[in-house]
Design a protein around this motif. Sequence first.
Motif, short mmCIF file in Angstrom:
data_model
loop_
_atom_site.label_atom_id
_atom_site.label_comp_id
_atom_site.label_asym_id
_atom_site.label_seq_id
_atom_site.Cartn_x
_atom_site.Cartn_y
_atom_site.Cartn_z
N GLU A 1 -1.49 -0.71 1.58
CA GLU A 1 -0.14 -1.17 1.27
C GLU A 1 0.19 -2.33 2.22
O GLU A 1 0.56 -2.12 3.37
CB GLU A 1 0.87 -0.04 1.45
N GLU A 2 0.07 -3.55 1.71
CA GLU A 2 0.23 -4.71 2.59
C GLU A 2 1.62 -4.82 3.18
O GLU A 2 1.79 -5.35 4.28
CB GLU A 2 -0.13 -6.00 1.83
N ASP A 3 2.64 -4.32 2.46
CA ASP A 3 3.99 -4.46 2.98
C ASP A 3 4.24 -3.57 4.20
O ASP A 3 5.28 -3.70 4.86
CB ASP A 3 5.03 -4.17 1.89
N THR A 4 3.31 -2.67 4.52
CA THR A 4 3.48 -1.79 5.68
C THR A 4 2.66 -2.24 6.88
O THR A 4 2.65 -1.55 7.90
CB THR A 4 3.11 -0.33 5.33
N TYR A 5 1.96 -3.37 6.77
CA TYR A 5 1.13 -3.81 7.89
C TYR A 5 1.91 -3.84 9.20
O TYR A 5 1.46 -3.32 10.22
CB TYR A 5 0.61 -5.23 7.63
N GLN B 1 5.57 -3.36 9.48
CA GLN B 1 6.97 -2.96 9.33
C GLN B 1 7.41 -1.93 10.36
O GLN B 1 8.61 -1.65 10.49
CB GLN B 1 7.22 -2.41 7.92
N GLY B 2 6.48 -1.33 11.09
CA GLY B 2 6.83 -0.27 12.02
C GLY B 2 6.93 1.06 11.30
O GLY B 2 6.84 1.14 10.07
N GLY B 3 7.11 2.13 12.07
CA GLY B 3 7.23 3.46 11.48
C GLY B 3 5.87 4.02 11.09
O GLY B 3 4.83 3.38 11.22
N ASP B 4 5.89 5.25 10.58
CA ASP B 4 4.65 5.95 10.27
C ASP B 4 4.16 5.74 8.84
O ASP B 4 2.99 6.01 8.55
CB ASP B 4 4.82 7.45 10.53
N ARG B 5 5.03 5.27 7.93
CA ARG B 5 4.58 5.03 6.56
C ARG B 5 3.60 3.86 6.56
O ARG B 5 3.83 2.82 7.17
CB ARG B 5 5.76 4.71 5.62
N TYR C 1 -1.90 7.75 5.19
CA TYR C 1 -3.05 7.65 4.29
C TYR C 1 -3.90 8.92 4.44
O TYR C 1 -4.36 9.23 5.54
CB TYR C 1 -3.90 6.43 4.62
N PRO C 2 -4.15 9.66 3.35
CA PRO C 2 -4.93 10.90 3.46
C PRO C 2 -6.43 10.64 3.38
O PRO C 2 -6.88 9.59 2.91
CB PRO C 2 -4.46 11.71 2.25
#
Length: 357
Positions: free
Chosen positions: A335-339, A341-345, A350-351
């Motif tokens: 998920e490129e938008d989470t590179y 952004q901070g936080g755990d998502r 990722y499982p």
Amino acid sequence: MTTLFDRHRLGGLTLPNRVVMAPMTRVRAAAGGLATPSMATYYAQRATAGLIISEGVQPSLVGQSNPGTPGLHTAEQQESWRPVTEAVHANGGRIFAQLMHGGRVSHPDTTGFQPVGPSAVPAVGDVFTPSGPRPTPVPRALETSEVPDHAQSYADAARRAVDAGFDGVELHGANGYLISQFLSSNANLRTDRYGGPVAHRIRFAVEAVSATVAAVGGERTGIRLSPGGTFWGVEETDVPELYAALLSELSRLELAYVHLEATADEEVLLGLRRAWPGTLIVNPVLPMGPKQAGRAEADHWLGLGAELISFGRAFLANPDLVERLRAGLPLAPVEEDTYYQGGDRGYLTYPAYQHTA
């Protein structure tokens, strides 16, 4: 024939496989450049890698490039890394800290200092700041007398890294950051002993690595390089000559490894393979380019003589990447938008691969 899943001796370590987790910025450190419990979980999840190389860690405050990145220049930062290294080791892994001095790729809004570089030439592009992307400023050209202190900063951070439990360190000599800036022919316009001919442009890299080896030993020291790379607007003339000269000097130091990015033609990289007598890690596709590294690219470079293969984005979404590669399982998309952004998502969420009956 060598496979990704063969063991490899690296300095004092025995790697159970030849899969390396490449260094990747995630900007999830706490205030003050401290490592966090989430960072311990993130790296421990990926401990089946033969070797983990951490995100870039600044060796000094002026060396910080982006907000939210961790450091290794204070006692508090050093202690914050101990739970990270302990978690990786508890899961059976090995981890090197990547030491990254941003040089001119920084901003006063991030560090409180004017960035420094080999010359007063700004990088190309916008740099992240606490208030969003901003144009890179003109750096202050380092005085000749100051340069050795910045080389020594890598060694000081390396000593802290080993004291915090890291198995070794990798100097970030790639991608347009400080060491890369000194190697460059357009970011480095100096006329002293650190600029001009190849023998002078490699001097800072050699001094930084030599100081680090003196601090923690060659078997605990590696360097990452991007021959011919143009990140942040750097250019390099005479790439084969430049890097052959650098590797010749570094070969005297008996390093754990050299880590090459696929930023030059294969012919150039093969020449550097022949020039380097020790362990070579290859990142087989252009970092942040359109293609992700997979099994085919890894096998190709193992066949060309690389001992270890580093994977970047594939490790973000696949904490069990080694097993997926071994079993030929599909890789989850990132998920490129989470590179950043901070936080755990997009960090801890990722499982591992879910087998179905």
